[in-house]
Design a protein around this motif. Structure first.
Motif, PDB file in Angstrom:
ATOM      1  N   UNK A 298      21.564 -14.780 -44.337  1.00  0.00           N
ATOM      2  CA  UNK A 298      22.206 -13.476 -44.420  1.00  0.00           C
ATOM      3  C   UNK A 298      21.195 -12.363 -44.211  1.00  0.00           C
ATOM      4  N   UNK A 299      21.662 -11.122 -44.188  1.00  0.00           N
ATOM      5  CA  UNK A 299      20.737  -9.996 -44.009  1.00  0.00           C
ATOM      6  C   UNK A 299      21.280  -8.742 -44.684  1.00  0.00           C
ATOM      7  N   UNK A 300      20.370  -7.816 -44.900  1.00  0.00           N
ATOM      8  CA  UNK A 300      20.720  -6.513 -45.446  1.00  0.00           C
ATOM      9  C   UNK A 300      20.945  -5.533 -44.306  1.00  0.00           C
ATOM     10  N   UNK A 301      21.728  -4.520 -44.576  1.00  0.00           N
ATOM     11  CA  UNK A 301      21.949  -3.452 -43.602  1.00  0.00           C
ATOM     12  C   UNK A 301      20.596  -2.890 -43.147  1.00  0.00           C
TER      13      UNK A 301
ATOM     14  N   UNK B 122      16.546 -23.252 -55.548  1.00  0.00           N
ATOM     15  CA  UNK B 122      17.904 -22.682 -55.467  1.00  0.00           C
ATOM     16  C   UNK B 122      17.874 -21.167 -55.246  1.00  0.00           C
ATOM     17  N   UNK B 123      16.704 -20.648 -54.854  1.00  0.00           N
ATOM     18  CA  UNK B 123      16.547 -19.212 -54.636  1.00  0.00           C
ATOM     19  C   UNK B 123      16.215 -18.936 -53.176  1.00  0.00           C
ATOM     20  N   UNK B 124      16.659 -17.779 -52.667  1.00  0.00           N
ATOM     21  CA  UNK B 124      16.370 -17.394 -51.288  1.00  0.00           C
ATOM     22  C   UNK B 124      16.337 -15.879 -51.192  1.00  0.00           C
ATOM     23  N   UNK B 125      15.786 -15.389 -50.098  1.00  0.00           N
ATOM     24  CA  UNK B 125      15.707 -13.949 -49.850  1.00  0.00           C
ATOM     25  C   UNK B 125      16.395 -13.644 -48.523  1.00  0.00           C
ATOM     26  N   UNK B 126      17.342 -12.730 -48.548  1.00  0.00           N
ATOM     27  CA  UNK B 126      18.018 -12.330 -47.317  1.00  0.00           C
ATOM     28  C   UNK B 126      17.047 -11.587 -46.404  1.00  0.00           C
ATOM     29  N   UNK B 127      17.312 -11.607 -45.115  1.00  0.00           N
ATOM     30  CA  UNK B 127      16.504 -10.850 -44.167  1.00  0.00           C
ATOM     31  C   UNK B 127      16.598  -9.365 -44.504  1.00  0.00           C
ATOM     32  N   UNK B 128      15.444  -8.698 -44.609  1.00  0.00           N
ATOM     33  CA  UNK B 128      15.431  -7.271 -44.890  1.00  0.00           C
ATOM     34  C   UNK B 128      15.536  -6.930 -46.349  1.00  0.00           C
ATOM     35  N   UNK B 129      15.500  -7.943 -47.220  1.00  0.00           N
ATOM     36  CA  UNK B 129      15.625  -7.684 -48.655  1.00  0.00           C
ATOM     37  C   UNK B 129      14.390  -8.226 -49.375  1.00  0.00           C
ATOM     38  N   UNK B 130      14.126  -7.732 -50.567  1.00  0.00           N
ATOM     39  CA  UNK B 130      12.970  -8.201 -51.338  1.00  0.00           C
ATOM     40  C   UNK B 130      13.380  -8.966 -52.588  1.00  0.00           C
ATOM     41  N   UNK B 131      14.557  -8.729 -53.098  1.00  0.00           N
ATOM     42  CA  UNK B 131      14.959  -9.407 -54.337  1.00  0.00           C
ATOM     43  C   UNK B 131      15.510 -10.800 -54.040  1.00  0.00           C
TER      44      UNK B 131
END
Length: 441
Positions: free
Chosen positions: A212-215, A260-269
């Motif tokens: 996924x990704x952030x705006x 079980x953790x991941x970071x979306x494209x463009x996001x830091x949390x």
């Protein structure tokens, strides 16, 4: 008739021309020059018809059709090509395309075809799809040969757990059917079964689809998007052709599996997703590890429970049962009734070694139903299979056979490597690696 149309083409002049032509018909038109921007627009707007080029910079249009139709089953897709390749046309229709156009030659057909596609969209949305008769779970796995029953028994046992499963075997042996059956046989069956073919997309678009990704993460990312890892939370994620996953993404996938953790494209949390992974490949991952194309730590994480699916030539006693299933399936789709099958039809099937496995059999049965006369299926409706000595090249090594096969495919495509990779059902990067390995140009 109004309609929302999406045009996908990396030839900007043609993209603008088609947009102008369709806008003059009072259609609402959007334009995209890449598969990534097209997928973003599909999330933002409700489209009726998609016109897509077969050659895109970040995806192959024929494969893109399958992904779009899976997510948006009611819309219709018209594929455009400058090559007029009949192989692409047939595969496009099988993947769910409404029709196929040759650029330049068929310009006058575009408007009438769009109107026909819109009628089909209207029909799609008016139908009430009955799901009650759909075969689910392990009933999808057809056959009574010992080798398929053993694979099915293993799948039934592992389905009751949360263990990662690696499905191996040749292309067309039914890996996605097994993956879905494992999901339906698990405690996660009330949640999503999410599938993606890792060989169908470039690295960037595959990363966006998975994580996924952030705006604003990249040009065209106009709003937040949930990735398939998030969609699979509580359910099952099926990664087909995982051997084709770019090695940069393999590290990210390993982290998700371990934490079980991941970071979306463009996001830091960090985001979390609790999913069960089923992966599949027709590649020898141990060999890919030696070649530096697959991470050994990811392989060990995936290979908790391996199930090897048999080739169809190894279970020919199941041919008749499978053929009957496909005859019934396509008879309903083609609105045929009272089909008679001559015994020579089934005998002819046994003469083929089915290199394409169940997928090839399915296609052969569908084609024979279209060609038959007087609702009678016989051997004449099938390709003329001859008794083949499967072991005729036993003196050659697997490497030699692979090299010869790649050479033949390249000759067939007249050196077109993208087309060769598609026919070989491998990623373009894998093909280039093989060409270098075998000293081919």
């Amino acid at each position: 008739m109004s309609g929302n149309i999406l045009i996908i083409d990396d030839e900007i002049k043609l993209l603008k021309l088609l947009g102008m032509i369709l806008s003059q018909e009072n259609f609402n038109v959007k334009e995209a020059s890449t598969a990534r921007s097209a997928m973003t627009m599909l999330e933002q707007y409700d489209f009726d018809v998609v016109l897509s080029d077969v050659r895109l910079p970040d995806a192959f249009g024929v494969e893109l059709i399958k992904s779009i139709k899976t997510k948006y089953p009611n819309l219709e897709i018209i594929l455009m090509t400058a090559f007029g390749n009949i192989t692409d046309a047939v595969q496009a229709m099988k993947n769910g395309a409404y029709d196929y156009l040759v650029k330049g030659d068929d310009n006058e057909k575009i408007i009438p075809l769009v109107y026909k596609a819109l009628e089909k969209v209207k029909d799609n949305r008016s139908k009430v799809v009955q799901q009650t008769g759909t075969i689910k779970g392990f009933e999808q796995i057809i056959g009574h040969s010992p080798i398929i029953l053993q694979a099915k028994k293993l799948a039934e046992k592992v389905a009751l757990t949360d263990a990662a499963v690696l499905l191996t075997g040749e292309t067309g042996t039914g890996k996605e059917v097994f993956a879905n059956a494992i999901h339906e046989g698990s405690d996660r069956k009330k949640n999503n079964f999410v599938a993606i073919n890792c060989s169908a997309f470039s690295k960037d678009i595959l990363e966006s689809e998975l994580f996924g990704h952030k705006q604003g993460a990249f040009t065209g990312a106009l709003r937040d998007k949930k990735g398939l890892i998030e969609e699979a939370n509580g359910g099952t994620l099926f990664l087909d052709e995982i051997g084709e996953m770019p090695i940069e993404l393999q590290a990210k996938l390993l982290r998700v599996l371990e934490t079980k953790e991941f970071i979306k494209m463009g996001e830091t949390k960090l985001s979390r997703s609790d999913f069960r992974l089923v992966a599949a490949t027709n590649r020898n991952l141990e060999e890919e590890i030696k070649q530096g194309n697959f991470r050994e730590d990811l392989y060990f994480r995936l290979n908790v429970f391996e199930i090897t699916l048999p080739a169809l030539r190894e279970r020919k006693e199941d041919l008749k049962m499978l053929a009957k299933y496909f005859i019934n399936l396509f008879s309903d789709k083609l609105h045929l009734s009272s089909i008679q099958v001559n015994p020579d039809y089934y005998k002819a099937l046994e003469k083929n070694d089915w290199k394409g496995n169940i997928r090839e059999l399915r296609n052969a049965v569908e084609r024979s139903l279209i060609l038959m006369d007087n609702n009678i299926l016989d051997a004449e409706n099938l390709p003329h299979y001859s008794e083949k000595a499967v072991a005729e090249s036993d003196s050659l090594s697997i490497r030699s056979l692979e090299k010869i096969h790649i050479q033949k495919v390249l000759q067939y495509t007249k050196g077109n490597k993208a087309e060769a990779a598609r026919l070989l059902e491998i990623g373009i990067a894998t093909l280039y690696r093989k060409l270098e390995e075998y000293g081919l140009k």
